[in-house]
Design a protein around this motif. Structure first.
Motif, short mmCIF file in Angstrom:
data_model
loop_
_atom_site.label_atom_id
_atom_site.label_comp_id
_atom_site.label_asym_id
_atom_site.label_seq_id
_atom_site.Cartn_x
_atom_site.Cartn_y
_atom_site.Cartn_z
N CYS A 1 99.53 55.24 54.42
CA CYS A 1 98.62 54.44 55.24
C CYS A 1 99.29 54.10 56.57
O CYS A 1 100.43 53.61 56.59
CB CYS A 1 98.21 53.17 54.50
SG CYS A 1 97.18 52.05 55.48
N TRP B 1 94.99 62.07 48.82
CA TRP B 1 94.25 61.43 49.92
C TRP B 1 93.11 60.59 49.37
O TRP B 1 92.40 60.97 48.44
CB TRP B 1 93.69 62.51 50.85
CG TRP B 1 93.01 61.90 52.04
CD1 TRP B 1 93.58 61.56 53.22
CD2 TRP B 1 91.62 61.56 52.14
NE1 TRP B 1 92.65 61.01 54.06
CE2 TRP B 1 91.43 61.00 53.43
CE3 TRP B 1 90.53 61.65 51.27
CZ2 TRP B 1 90.19 60.55 53.87
CZ3 TRP B 1 89.30 61.20 51.71
CH2 TRP B 1 89.14 60.66 53.00
N GLY C 1 90.00 57.66 50.92
CA GLY C 1 89.36 57.18 52.14
C GLY C 1 89.72 55.75 52.49
O GLY C 1 89.70 55.36 53.65
N ARG C 2 90.06 54.97 51.47
CA ARG C 2 90.38 53.56 51.69
C ARG C 2 91.73 53.24 51.06
O ARG C 2 91.99 53.58 49.91
CB ARG C 2 89.30 52.66 51.08
CG ARG C 2 89.45 51.19 51.39
CD ARG C 2 88.31 50.40 50.78
NE ARG C 2 88.30 49.02 51.20
CZ ARG C 2 87.41 48.12 50.80
NH1 ARG C 2 86.44 48.49 49.96
NH2 ARG C 2 87.46 46.88 51.23
N TRP D 1 89.97 51.34 55.99
CA TRP D 1 89.28 52.63 55.85
C TRP D 1 89.84 53.63 56.85
O TRP D 1 90.11 53.31 58.00
CB TRP D 1 87.79 52.46 56.09
CG TRP D 1 87.07 51.75 54.97
CD1 TRP D 1 86.79 50.44 54.88
CD2 TRP D 1 86.56 52.36 53.78
NE1 TRP D 1 86.14 50.15 53.72
CE2 TRP D 1 85.97 51.33 53.01
CE3 TRP D 1 86.53 53.65 53.27
CZ2 TRP D 1 85.37 51.55 51.78
CZ3 TRP D 1 85.93 53.87 52.04
CH2 TRP D 1 85.35 52.83 51.31
N GLY D 2 90.00 54.88 56.39
CA GLY D 2 90.36 55.98 57.27
C GLY D 2 91.77 55.93 57.83
O GLY D 2 92.05 56.53 58.86
N THR D 3 92.69 55.23 57.19
CA THR D 3 94.06 55.11 57.70
C THR D 3 95.07 55.92 56.90
O THR D 3 96.24 55.98 57.27
CB THR D 3 94.49 53.64 57.70
OG1 THR D 3 94.40 53.13 56.36
CG2 THR D 3 93.61 52.81 58.61
N GLU E 1 96.91 59.13 55.84
CA GLU E 1 97.15 60.43 56.44
C GLU E 1 98.26 61.15 55.70
O GLU E 1 99.16 60.52 55.12
CB GLU E 1 97.52 60.29 57.92
CG GLU E 1 96.47 59.56 58.76
CD GLU E 1 96.96 59.30 60.17
OE1 GLU E 1 98.16 59.56 60.43
OE2 GLU E 1 96.17 58.82 61.00
#
Length: 462
Positions: free
Chosen positions: A14, A24, A26-27, A34-36, A38
Motif C-alpha cells: 500500500c 492485489w 482494491g482496498r 482504495w486503489g493504493t 501496487e
C-alpha cells in the motif's frame, strides 16, 4: 537444498501505509484506502546462509565503549533530553508542528557543534540556501565550519557527505527527501522508509550522528510510517503554543538515556535560548491573596515545575451553564467539578465555570486535581487562598485525597520559590523542613482547613 528455498513471488504494498499483502486487492486491509495497493517487484527468496556473520562474538565486558561516548552539542537543554549529548552513529528524529522553531533550534545546535566539536553539514530540502543564510544572520549562528546544502535527492546528499566529511549532519526535513530508485512521491511511505534506512546505514557505517526533522499530523503524532519511529535511535517532540514564547522538548524514545526528560526553551526574535529554571514562567506571583487561584507542582520528566490554575465562577441565566477549559483536561475538569459539588457542597449547577492555566502550560497530571478543585471553590464562594500556599494531590470520586509520587521533591522546588505552606494528602512522605504541611484526608476537610465553605446539603447527602 531446494526445500530450504522459498519461491520468489510478487509483493503488493500500500502506498499510503506500507502494508504488504500476498496478492492485489482494491482496498488496503490496514488503512482502508482504495486503489493504493501496487506491485513492488519480487520478494527476495529466503535462504539459510551458513557461516554469514558480521563479527566474532565476544564477552560483553570486552566491547569497546570509548567510541560510543556522547559528545555535548553545546545546547544544555537539548543535552539534558538526549542524556548527555549526541552518540556517534545515533539518528535523532525531531518532530514538531510548523512554525514551532525546529529549524531555529537546529541552527543553534549546528553553530554550537561547529564551535566546539567539528564540521557540521546542514541539508535543507524545504528552503533555499539563501533563506537559511538569512535566518543564520538574524540569529547570529554563522560559522565557517557549517556547510549548507539545498538538496532533496538522497544520492546527492550522500555525495555531499563524501565531499564535506562532517562530524554531524542535520536533514531538514526527512519528508522532503526522495530516492530516484524508489517509486512514490516525496513524503510517501515508501520514500520515507527508503530515505531513512539509507541515512541510518550511513550513520552507523561512519559513526556520524544525524538529526532528522520530521513533520507531525493534526493529532500531534509523527507523520509518515510508524516504522520511522522504530528505525531511529531517539525521537524528540518539540511543542509550543504559537501565542507563547515557551517551547518544550520532550523525549519520546531514547536508546541512550531516559525517555521521559523535558527541556525548556524560549523563542525570541534573535533566536532560541534554553531556560534552565522555567518555573517562574508559569506563575503570576502576587503578594496578596486572590480568589480563584491555586498553585501546584507537576513533574515533567524528572523536573518539578510550578504551575498556576485559575478559575472564574459566574451566575448565568442560560439553561445549560458554560464550562470552558484552557490548558487542562476537559474530562478531568468535569469530574473534579462533579466531586466538588457532591462531596464538597459547593453549588455549581446554575453557574458558568471557566478554568485555565497561566503561561500556556498544559497540566494533565492527576496531582493537579486538588488545586483545580480549590481554585473553583475559591472562585465560587469568593474566598481567596493564601498566596504562599502550594497544593498537591489527586481527588477520588468519593472525595478522598490520594498521594502522588515525588511529593518531597515537588515541595522542595516550591520552597525554593518562596512557598512555605503546602496542602497535601496523608502519608505524603518526608517533606522539606522549611515547609509547613497541612494534611487533609478528603476534599471536605481540605475546604474546612482553608475556611472555604459552600452550602451544606441535607442529612441524606451527608
Amino acid at each position: 537444498m531446494a526445500k530450504n528455498v522459498r519461491a520468489a513471488r510478487p509483493v503488493y504494498r500500500c502506498a499510503e501505509c506500507g502494508h504488504e499483502v500476498s496478492k492485489w486487492v482494491g482496498r488496503c486491509p490496514e488503512c482502508q484506502a482504495w486503489g493504493t495497493v501496487e506491485e513492488r517487484g519480487v520478494a527476495a527468496p529466503a535462504r539459510f546462509l551458513a557461516g554469514a556473520t558480521s563479527g566474532d562474538a565476544r564477552p560483553i565486558g570486552q566491547v569497546d565503549i570509548e567510541s560510543s561516548r556522547a559528545s555535548a552539542t553545546g545546547v544544555g537543554e537539548l543535552d539534558r533530553v538526549l542524556g548527555g549529548g549526541l552518540v556517534p552513529g545515533a539518528v535523532v528524529l525531531l518532530a514538531g508542528e510548523p512554525g514551532v522553531g525546529k529549524s531555529t533550534l537546529l541552527l543553534e545546535v549546528a553553530h554550537q557543534w561547529a564551535s566546539t566539536v567539528g564540521r557540521c553539514l546542514y541539508v535543507t530540502g524545504e528552503e533555499s540556501a539563501g533563506q537559511v543564510r538569512l535566518r543564520a544572520d538574524r540569529t547570529g549562528n554563522l560559522h565557517d565550519e557549517i556547510y549548507l546544502a539545498a538538496e532533496s535527492d538522497i544520492s546527492a546528499v550522500l555525495g555531499q557527505v563524501d565531499a564535506v566529511k562532517p562530524s554531524m549532519m542535520i536533514v531538514d526535513s526527512v519528508q522532503t527527501m526522495s530516492s530516484l530508485s524508489i517509486d512514490g512521491m516525496p513524503g510517501g511511505v515508501s520514500q520515507v522508509r527508503a530515505v531513512t534506512s539509507g541515512l541510518i546505514s550511513v550513520a552507523k557505517e561512519r559513526n556520524l550522528p544525524i538529526i532528522l526533522v520530521g513533520h507531525v499530523t493534526k493529532d500531534g503524532s509523527v507523520a509518515g510510517p510508524r516504522v520511522l519511529e522504530h528505525l531511529v535511535d531517539v525521537v524528540l517532540q518539540f511543542e509550543g503554543d504559537r501565542h507563547s514564547t515557551l517551547r518544550l522538548l520532550r523525549g519520546i524514545k531514547n536508546r541512550f538515556g531516559a525517555a521521559d526528560e523535558v527541556g525548556c526553551f524560549e523563542l525570541r526574535d534573535d533566536g532560541i535560548v534554553g531556560v534552565p529554571d522555567p518555573s517562574g514562567l508559569f506563575l503570576n506571583r502576587r503578594e496578596q491573596d486572590v480568589t480563584g487561584s491555586a498553585v501546584t507542582v507537576v513533574v515533567e520528566g524528572k523536573r518539578p515545575l510550578l504551575g498556576e490554575v485559575q478559575a472564574l465562577v459566574a451566575p448565568t441565566s442560560l439553561p445549560a451553564p458554560r464550562r470552558a477549559v484552557s490548558g487542562l483536561d476537559s474530562a478531568r475538569v468535569a469530574m473534579v467539578m462533579a466531586v466538588l459539588e457532591k462531596r464538597g457542597r459547593v453549588p455549581l449547577g446554575n453557574k458558568d465555570v471557566f478554568a485555565a492555566t497561566v503561561g500556556g502550560m498544559r497540566l494533565v497530571e492527576p496531582s493537579v486535581d486538588l488545586a483545580l478543585a480549590l481554585a473553583v471553590a475559591s472562585a465560587a464562594v469568593d474566598q481567596p487562598l493564601p498566596h504562599d500556599l502550594v497544593v498537591v494531590g489527586e481527588v477520588g470520586l468519593s472525595g478522598e485525597l490520594r498521594r502522588v509520587n515525588g511529593v518531597g521533591r515537588r515541595l522542595s522546588e516550591a520552597a525554593r520559590l518562596g512557598y512555605t505552606r503546602a496542602l497535601v494528602p496523608p502519608d505524603a512522605g518526608p517533606l522539606p523542613k522549611e515547609t509547613r504541611a497541612l494534611v487533609a484526608n478528603d476534599l471536605g476537610e481540605a475546604l474546612r482547613l482553608l475556611k472555604i465553605t459552600g452550602k451544606r446539603g441535607s442529612s441524606k447527602d451527608e
